[in-house]
Motif scaffolding. Structure first.
Motif, PDB file in Angstrom:
ATOM      1  N   SER A  59       0.819  -1.216   0.000  1.00 32.68           N
ATOM      2  CA  SER A  59       0.000   0.000   0.000  1.00 32.68           C
ATOM      3  C   SER A  59       0.851   1.264   0.000  1.00 32.68           C
ATOM      4  CB  SER A  59      -0.936   0.008   1.213  1.00 32.68           C
ATOM      5  OG  SER A  59      -0.192   0.092   2.420  1.00 32.68           O
ATOM      6  N   VAL A  68      -5.723  -1.797  -5.335  1.00 25.78           N
ATOM      7  CA  VAL A  68      -6.998  -2.521  -5.402  1.00 25.78           C
ATOM      8  C   VAL A  68      -6.878  -3.713  -6.341  1.00 25.78           C
ATOM      9  CG1 VAL A  68      -9.398  -2.381  -6.192  1.00 25.78           C
ATOM     10  CG2 VAL A  68      -8.441  -0.559  -4.778  1.00 25.78           C
ATOM     11  N   TYR A  69      -6.180  -3.529  -7.468  1.00 23.97           N
ATOM     12  CA  TYR A  69      -5.993  -4.633  -8.423  1.00 23.97           C
ATOM     13  C   TYR A  69      -5.231  -5.785  -7.773  1.00 23.97           C
ATOM     14  CZ  TYR A  69      -4.829  -7.117 -12.704  1.00 23.97           C
ATOM     15  OH  TYR A  69      -4.707  -8.088 -13.674  1.00 23.97           O
ATOM     16  N   ARG A  72      -7.539  -7.678  -5.503  1.00 22.98           N
ATOM     17  CA  ARG A  72      -8.488  -8.486  -6.275  1.00 22.98           C
ATOM     18  C   ARG A  72      -7.830  -9.753  -6.809  1.00 22.98           C
ATOM     19  NH1 ARG A  72     -11.642  -3.681  -9.661  1.00 22.98           N
ATOM     20  NH2 ARG A  72     -12.816  -2.879  -7.872  1.00 22.98           N
ATOM     21  N   GLU A  97     -11.446  -4.587   0.072  1.00 22.53           N
ATOM     22  CA  GLU A  97     -10.848  -3.548  -0.767  1.00 22.53           C
ATOM     23  C   GLU A  97     -11.041  -2.182  -0.119  1.00 22.53           C
ATOM     24  OE1 GLU A  97     -12.392  -3.551  -4.697  1.00 22.53           O
ATOM     25  OE2 GLU A  97     -12.205  -5.718  -4.947  1.00 22.53           O
ATOM     26  N   LYS A  99     -11.794   1.812  -0.210  1.00 23.82           N
ATOM     27  CA  LYS A  99     -12.619   2.627  -1.091  1.00 23.82           C
ATOM     28  C   LYS A  99     -11.724   3.581  -1.874  1.00 23.82           C
ATOM     29  CE  LYS A  99     -16.850   2.485   1.674  1.00 23.82           C
ATOM     30  NZ  LYS A  99     -17.880   3.294   2.388  1.00 23.82           N
ATOM     31  N   VAL A 100     -11.907   3.575  -3.177  1.00 23.46           N
ATOM     32  CA  VAL A 100     -11.122   4.451  -4.047  1.00 23.46           C
ATOM     33  C   VAL A 100     -12.038   5.532  -4.588  1.00 23.46           C
ATOM     34  CG1 VAL A 100      -9.707   4.588  -6.125  1.00 23.46           C
ATOM     35  CG2 VAL A 100      -9.609   2.549  -4.679  1.00 23.46           C
TER      36      VAL A 100
END
Length: 200
Positions: A59, A68-69, A72, A97, A99-100
């Motif tokens: 991060s 996020v990718y 996932r 995930e 929040k973006v």
């Protein structure tokens, strides 16, 4: 099964599902990065603590969409491994995930549009610009467009987009005029609407 072996099997499964080469390459890279960090350990020995520590360090290095990718991919890999019976339980099931925030799309002003229009010189450039502007089509949809896709009477076209799905789009009179000028200026029998000089 080792992590590297599970990743290869996962990638092979996605290849059978006809995932794009770009997606498969991205999965392969993510798998290598995970193996480099955790080590090529047995899948059943990987815990949620291993994954959280890896993601916590990631991060600080990645932009939000890239982070996020990565999450996932990890969730997908371990969910698949659990469904395939490779692992007894899914250590990634509780990883969420972040929040973006969504970016507000930037729109061109009328002045900017006219500047772009003035920068087009040839009939192909003008017709291509007008088609993109009036229909909102992606370039990937436009390159597959052929003469049979155009309905001149209703100023409409059938384009093929992502997932090989077809949709109908409409163009304005300015686009209609430039498309006709461009097609009438060509001396080839190519069925494609837009062709390069090399292909004519």
């Amino acid at each position: 099964m080792l992590l590297s072996e599970a990743a290869k099997s996962y990638e092979a499964d996605k290849r059978i599902e006809d995932f794009s080469p770009q997606t498969l390459n991205a999965y392969s890279l993510q798998a290598k990065l995970l193996v480099n960090y955790i080590g090529n350990t047995k899948m059943n020995d990987i815990t949620i603590q291993h994954l959280k520590q890896y993601l916590a360090e990631s991060s600080n290095e990645l932009k939000p969409p890239e982070f996020v990718y990565r999450i996932r991919f990890i969730r997908s890999l371990f969910r698949w491994s659990h469904e395939e019976g490779i692992i007894d339980s899914n250590p990634a099931s509780k990883i969420k995930e972040p929040k973006v925030g969504k970016r507000i799309p930037k729109f061109l002003t009328e002045r900017e549009i006219e500047h772009l229009r003035d920068a087009c010189f040839t009939p192909m450039e003008k017709s291509l610009f007008e088609f993109m502007f009036s229909t909102g089509c992606r370039i990937g949809e436009i390159v597959t467009l052929d003469r049979n896709s155009i309905n001149w009477g209703s100023q409409a076209a059938i384009v093929r987009g992502k997932g090989d799905k077809e949709r109908e789009v409409y163009f304005n009179i300015r686009c209609d005029i430039w498309l006709m000028k461009y097609l009438n200026s060509r001396n080839d029998n190519d069925s494609a609407i837009f062709v390069t000089e090399r292909s004519t």
